[in-house]
Design an enzyme around this catalytic site. Structure first.
Site, PDB file in Angstrom:
ATOM      1  N   PRO A   2       0.830  -1.212   0.000  1.00 37.58           N
ATOM      2  CA  PRO A   2       0.000   0.000   0.000  1.00 37.58           C
ATOM      3  C   PRO A   2       0.859   1.254   0.000  1.00 37.58           C
ATOM      4  O   PRO A   2       1.901   1.312   0.657  1.00 37.58           O
ATOM      5  CB  PRO A   2      -0.791  -0.120   1.308  1.00 37.58           C
ATOM      6  CG  PRO A   2      -0.786  -1.579   1.625  1.00 37.58           C
ATOM      7  CD  PRO A   2       0.534  -2.090   1.134  1.00 37.58           C
ATOM      8  N   GLU A   3       0.419   2.257  -0.752  1.00 35.36           N
ATOM      9  CA  GLU A   3       1.149   3.525  -0.787  1.00 35.36           C
ATOM     10  C   GLU A   3       0.584   4.465   0.278  1.00 35.36           C
ATOM     11  O   GLU A   3      -0.390   4.155   0.962  1.00 35.36           O
ATOM     12  CB  GLU A   3       1.095   4.113  -2.189  1.00 35.36           C
ATOM     13  CG  GLU A   3       1.671   3.134  -3.212  1.00 35.36           C
ATOM     14  CD  GLU A   3       2.081   3.749  -4.533  1.00 35.36           C
ATOM     15  OE1 GLU A   3       2.367   4.950  -4.586  1.00 35.36           O
ATOM     16  OE2 GLU A   3       2.136   2.997  -5.522  1.00 35.36           O
ATOM     17  N   LYS A  52       4.365   5.225   4.788  1.00 36.63           N
ATOM     18  CA  LYS A  52       3.695   3.931   4.798  1.00 36.63           C
ATOM     19  C   LYS A  52       3.587   3.358   6.213  1.00 36.63           C
ATOM     20  O   LYS A  52       3.380   2.149   6.380  1.00 36.63           O
ATOM     21  CB  LYS A  52       4.441   2.964   3.884  1.00 36.63           C
ATOM     22  CG  LYS A  52       4.512   3.458   2.433  1.00 36.63           C
ATOM     23  CD  LYS A  52       5.293   2.513   1.544  1.00 36.63           C
ATOM     24  CE  LYS A  52       5.373   3.054   0.115  1.00 36.63           C
ATOM     25  NZ  LYS A  52       6.096   2.142  -0.801  1.00 36.63           N
ATOM     26  N   ARG A 258      11.581  -2.967  -8.561  1.00 36.58           N
ATOM     27  CA  ARG A 258      10.163  -2.884  -8.915  1.00 36.58           C
ATOM     28  C   ARG A 258      10.034  -2.572 -10.402  1.00 36.58           C
ATOM     29  O   ARG A 258      10.892  -1.902 -10.981  1.00 36.58           O
ATOM     30  CB  ARG A 258       9.458  -1.774  -8.107  1.00 36.58           C
ATOM     31  CG  ARG A 258       9.556  -1.917  -6.599  1.00 36.58           C
ATOM     32  CD  ARG A 258       8.755  -3.092  -6.080  1.00 36.58           C
ATOM     33  NE  ARG A 258       7.338  -2.923  -6.335  1.00 36.58           N
ATOM     34  CZ  ARG A 258       6.519  -2.193  -5.565  1.00 36.58           C
ATOM     35  NH1 ARG A 258       7.003  -1.536  -4.524  1.00 36.58           N
ATOM     36  NH2 ARG A 258       5.235  -2.111  -5.835  1.00 36.58           N
TER      37      ARG A 258
END
Length: 269
Positions: A2-3, A52, A258
């Site tokens: 989650p950002e 985060k 990523r």
């Protein structure tokens, strides 16, 4: 993972439902039991987020710190509380609602000193009122690292993840490998303001939307995006598909472990 907008959305929800009241805190799974006993029955003063990271503040030296990581999730509902299902690390029960936490990377009670140290390790968060844009610009403008790397560095900016990184760079026509020190200050100021607005929209909607009105499906006649992440985006997870603006095939490559996405025409090297 989650950002930052997700954590701020959770913080606002938890503050609204639990702050100012005594909260039952347990660990059905057992792994958080000792720490849960330290705050069980205490009044939750506030819930807040930084990047985060989520914080439930019960006192100066009683702060529950949660980092969801890749697999952490919260489940929320109105009372009465259902029996725990699966590996529930932490359960909160208030006057009107209950919340279960499963699978986080971190769930622990920290002292005020430990919380301060954690905040100090993180960069400014675009969603926090205390965000220091000058501190971010100082780091970015002096760095030879690619801007796509800097945006994902939580010590530079807290809360930006893979989606916001790719979308912000596309919206401003910046190639991912552009060195931070090559950015113009006026361009960076525009990017920062845009990032704040996009993340605030994410908090409001509960998803990441980055496509401008003139490029939305209802304006162009294209099919809406079908993706488990939801939201309308320009390049994220659209490798091999045509750019929504120029039609060029969207590219992808691994950057900072990523997958990064960009349009070689709209974001020239």
């Amino acid at each position: 993972m989650p950002e930052g907008h997700t954590l701020h959305r959770l913080a606002r929800l938890h503050h609204e439902r639990y702050a100012g009241t005594a909260v039952r805190v347990t660990s059905p799974q057992g792994r958080f039991a000792a720490d849960a006993a330290l705050v069980d029955g205490q009044v939750l003063r506030r819930a807040e987020a930084h990047g985060k990271h989520l914080f439930h503040v019960y006192g100066e030296d009683r702060v529950v710190h949660v980092h969801l990581g890749l697999y952490g999730t919260f489940a929320e509902s109105a009372l009465p509380a259902a029996d725990p299902v699966g590996q529930v690390r932490m359960r909160l029960v208030g006057r009107t609602h209950w919340t279960d936490l499963r699978g986080p990377t971190r769930c622990e009670v920290l002292t005020g000193v430990e919380v301060d140290a954690l905040h100090a390790r993180l960069g400014p968060d675009p969603l926090r009122a205390d965000a220091d844009q000058e501190r971010v610009w100082d780091r970015v403008s002096r760095s030879r690292s690619a801007i796509a790397v800097l945006l994902m560095d939580q010590a530079v900016i807290a809360g930006v993840g893979n989606v916001y990184r790719a979308e912000l760079l596309f919206r401003h026509g910046v190639h991912p490998m552009t060195p931070g020190k090559s950015l113009d200050r006026a361009l960076w100021d525009d990017m920062w303001s845009d990032l704040v607005a996009l993340m605030e929209l994410g908090v409001h909607r509960g998803r990441i939307d980055t496509v401008r009105d003139e490029h939305l499906p209802e304006a162009t006649g294209r099919a809406p995006r079908q993706d488990r992440h939801g939201g309308e985006v320009y390049v994220y997870r659209r490798a091999g598909l045509p750019c929504l603006i120029c039609g060029t095939e969207i590219r992808t490559e691994v950057l900072v472990a990523r997958n990064n996405f960009w349009c070689p025409t709209c974001q020239p090297a």
